[in-house]
Design a protein around this motif. Structure first.
Motif, PDB file in Angstrom:
ATOM      1  N   PHE A 143      43.201 -48.226-110.697  1.00 33.16           N
ATOM      2  CA  PHE A 143      41.745 -48.370-110.724  1.00 33.16           C
ATOM      3  C   PHE A 143      41.089 -47.179-110.019  1.00 33.16           C
ATOM      4  O   PHE A 143      40.115 -46.601-110.500  1.00 33.16           O
ATOM      5  CB  PHE A 143      41.341 -49.692-110.070  1.00 33.16           C
ATOM      6  CG  PHE A 143      39.882 -50.050-110.241  1.00 33.16           C
ATOM      7  CD1 PHE A 143      39.193 -49.736-111.405  1.00 33.16           C
ATOM      8  CD2 PHE A 143      39.205 -50.727-109.238  1.00 33.16           C
ATOM      9  CE1 PHE A 143      37.856 -50.070-111.573  1.00 33.16           C
ATOM     10  CE2 PHE A 143      37.856 -51.065-109.385  1.00 33.16           C
ATOM     11  CZ  PHE A 143      37.183 -50.741-110.550  1.00 33.16           C
ATOM     12  N   LYS A 144      41.659 -46.787-108.881  1.00 28.61           N
ATOM     13  CA  LYS A 144      41.116 -45.655-108.119  1.00 28.61           C
ATOM     14  C   LYS A 144      41.200 -44.373-108.941  1.00 28.61           C
ATOM     15  O   LYS A 144      40.274 -43.558-108.934  1.00 28.61           O
ATOM     16  CB  LYS A 144      41.855 -45.493-106.801  1.00 28.61           C
ATOM     17  CG  LYS A 144      41.302 -44.356-105.941  1.00 28.61           C
ATOM     18  CD  LYS A 144      42.004 -44.266-104.612  1.00 28.61           C
ATOM     19  CE  LYS A 144      41.380 -43.188-103.739  1.00 28.61           C
ATOM     20  NZ  LYS A 144      41.452 -41.847-104.331  1.00 28.61           N
ATOM     21  N   GLY A 160      35.293 -54.017-110.583  1.00 28.62           N
ATOM     22  CA  GLY A 160      35.341 -54.034-109.117  1.00 28.62           C
ATOM     23  C   GLY A 160      34.858 -55.365-108.575  1.00 28.62           C
ATOM     24  O   GLY A 160      35.438 -55.916-107.637  1.00 28.62           O
ATOM     25  N   LEU A 209      38.303 -44.402-111.262  1.00 27.85           N
ATOM     26  CA  LEU A 209      37.034 -44.188-110.542  1.00 27.85           C
ATOM     27  C   LEU A 209      36.875 -42.727-110.123  1.00 27.85           C
ATOM     28  O   LEU A 209      35.803 -42.151-110.250  1.00 27.85           O
ATOM     29  CB  LEU A 209      36.975 -45.095-109.308  1.00 27.85           C
ATOM     30  CG  LEU A 209      36.902 -46.596-109.589  1.00 27.85           C
ATOM     31  CD1 LEU A 209      37.133 -47.394-108.310  1.00 27.85           C
ATOM     32  CD2 LEU A 209      35.563 -46.971-110.212  1.00 27.85           C
ATOM     33  N   ASP A 210      37.968 -42.132-109.639  1.00 25.86           N
ATOM     34  CA  ASP A 210      37.924 -40.720-109.230  1.00 25.86           C
ATOM     35  C   ASP A 210      37.627 -39.828-110.437  1.00 25.86           C
ATOM     36  O   ASP A 210      36.871 -38.868-110.342  1.00 25.86           O
ATOM     37  CB  ASP A 210      39.257 -40.300-108.596  1.00 25.86           C
ATOM     38  CG  ASP A 210      39.475 -40.943-107.228  1.00 25.86           C
ATOM     39  OD1 ASP A 210      38.519 -41.552-106.704  1.00 25.86           O
ATOM     40  OD2 ASP A 210      40.593 -40.853-106.693  1.00 25.86           O
ATOM     41  N   GLY A 239      45.662 -51.105-107.646  1.00 24.67           N
ATOM     42  CA  GLY A 239      44.586 -50.426-106.921  1.00 24.67           C
ATOM     43  C   GLY A 239      44.601 -48.931-107.200  1.00 24.67           C
ATOM     44  O   GLY A 239      43.556 -48.315-107.397  1.00 24.67           O
ATOM     45  N   ALA A 240      45.813 -48.362-107.252  1.00 22.09           N
ATOM     46  CA  ALA A 240      45.946 -46.921-107.494  1.00 22.09           C
ATOM     47  C   ALA A 240      45.450 -46.564-108.890  1.00 22.09           C
ATOM     48  O   ALA A 240      44.786 -45.540-109.087  1.00 22.09           O
ATOM     49  CB  ALA A 240      47.401 -46.495-107.308  1.00 22.09           C
TER      50      ALA A 240
END
Lengths: 229, 166
Positions: B56-57, B150, B60-61, B53-54
């Protein structure tokens, strides 16, 4: 929790109580809370975000209006200390209803509590990150994944608190309607109520509402962009 | 007292939410580490998913920025490729709810093994494309593909993960 109306003897003067902006904010919030709830439950997170930005704008407007709006909307006018609140609390069991042109001391705390929890709800939402990391608030890139997940958890808790406050609000309105025979709903729709004598409330001019709208909308837009121009 | 206390109260709420976020930055495991193989696997899986998750985030960021850093994109796309490839091995038999460890993995992961394999395979395929776009430096392509990635996370969560309390 508005308070304003006694249907009792002598309350015959029809006068303005709530201004347009205050009523519009109230009813738009009602619609948006329902929509936000529905869009979260059904995973329409893009709509949920948009709904949230509107709530940010409305709450921002109401806060500005609480300082610069009409007399019945100003915090300084209706927020009372513990002594006045206690005195009002003691008078609650009485079935007669004293006319207060605006929020009563108890209702004032309800207004503040709801505004506070709405601020909490939107702030936690801005930083929240969903499980798949994809759906996230516009400020979530300022925090790491774990923190964003924590904000999502608080967003849920805060919503439960909001639900409790809304139920309390509805129970209070029903109590006034049934027990005290005072209809608080009508004035929140029409803006007018019946009083023994015209309270002579001062209403803010339209241009001030326009300025407050621009300020609030600008703020909400800036938030939605994650404070980036 | 009114004006001042309202301002203070509002500022406090906003401040508290932020401060609490910084202080409790780690949503870690609860209790001592488990000793059984199934429990250990569930425990490790939790960490692995958080790492995924980190990563992927982080992408995205970065994609939100005007000038995304190519190195951040490729590094994290490689991480994502690694985690998604390993993902099926995070679910050995015995690491489900019966492991005694608190897990959000539903029993369907094992009872509907074929469906779960298809869902994790979908993720691997989409992450591979994502990683290739990152290597090629195709930011626009990555933005579009991030929705698909996602979606494949969500597709699996909807079926095989205990829903969050809302």
């Amino acid at each position: 929790m508005a308070d304003g109306g006694a249907v009792g003897a002598g309350a015959t003067v029809r006068a303005r109580l709530w201004d347009g902006p205050t009523r519009l904010v109230h009813w738009t919030l009602v619609i948006l809370l329902g929509f936000s709830w529905w869009s979260a439950e059904t995973d329409h997170l893009q709509w949920h975000r948009w709904s949230g930005y509107w709530v940010v704008g409305l709450v921002a407007f109401r806060l500005v209006w609480g300082f610069a709006g009409s007399a019945s909307a100003r915090f300084a006018g209706f927020v009372k200390g513990p002594a006045a609140t206690l005195a009002y609390l003691k008078s609650l069991p009485r079935r007669t209803h004293d006319v207060v042109p605006g929020h009563n001391p108890l209702g004032a705390w309800s207004v503040l509590a709801i505004l506070l929890i709405l601020v909490t709800q939107t702030v936690t939402g801005l930083f929240a990150v969903d499980i798949d990391a994809f759906a996230a608030g516009p400020l979530s890139d300022r925090v790491d994944f774990d923190t964003g997940r924590l904000f999502a958890k608080w967003h849920h808790w805060s919503f439960t608190a909001l639900q409790v406050l809304v139920v309390l609000h509805l129970v209070a309105v029903a109590f006034y309607l049934v027990y005290k025979r005072a209809n608080l709903i009508g004035p929140m729709i029409t803006g007018y109520n019946r009083f023994k004598t015209d309270p002579g409330l001062v209403f803010a001019p339209l241009w001030r509402a326009a300025v407050a709208t621009v300020v609030a909308a600008g703020f909400a837009w800036w938030v939605s962009k994650g404070f980036r121009m | 007292m009114a004006l001042k206390s309202i301002t203070v109260a509002l500022a406090l709420t906003a401040g508290l939410a932020l401060a609490a976020g910084a202080a409790l930055a780690h949503e870690g495991h609860q209790g001592p580490p488990p000793k059984t193989p199934g429990g250990k696997a569930a425990w490790a899986r939790h960490d692995n998913f958080k790492a995924q998750g980190a990563a992927f985030k982080a992408i995205l960021d970065e994609l939100k920025k005007d000038q995304p850093d190519q190195a951040v994109l490729t590094t994290n796309a490689n991480k994502l490729k690694g985690t998604s490839t390993a993902l099926p091995s995070w679910f050995p038999k015995g690491s489900g709810p019966e492991s005694g460890v608190k897990t959000d993995a539903k029993a369907e992961v094992w009872t509907d093994a074929a469906g779960f394999a298809a869902a994790s395979n979908k993720l691997q395929v989409e992450v591979s494309k994502f990683q290739q776009l990152a290597t090629a430096g195709d930011v626009a392509g990555m933005k579009a593909q991030s929705r698909v990635v996602g979606g494949s996370c969500k597709g699996c969560h909807d079926k095989y993960r205990v829903p969050e309390k809302k």
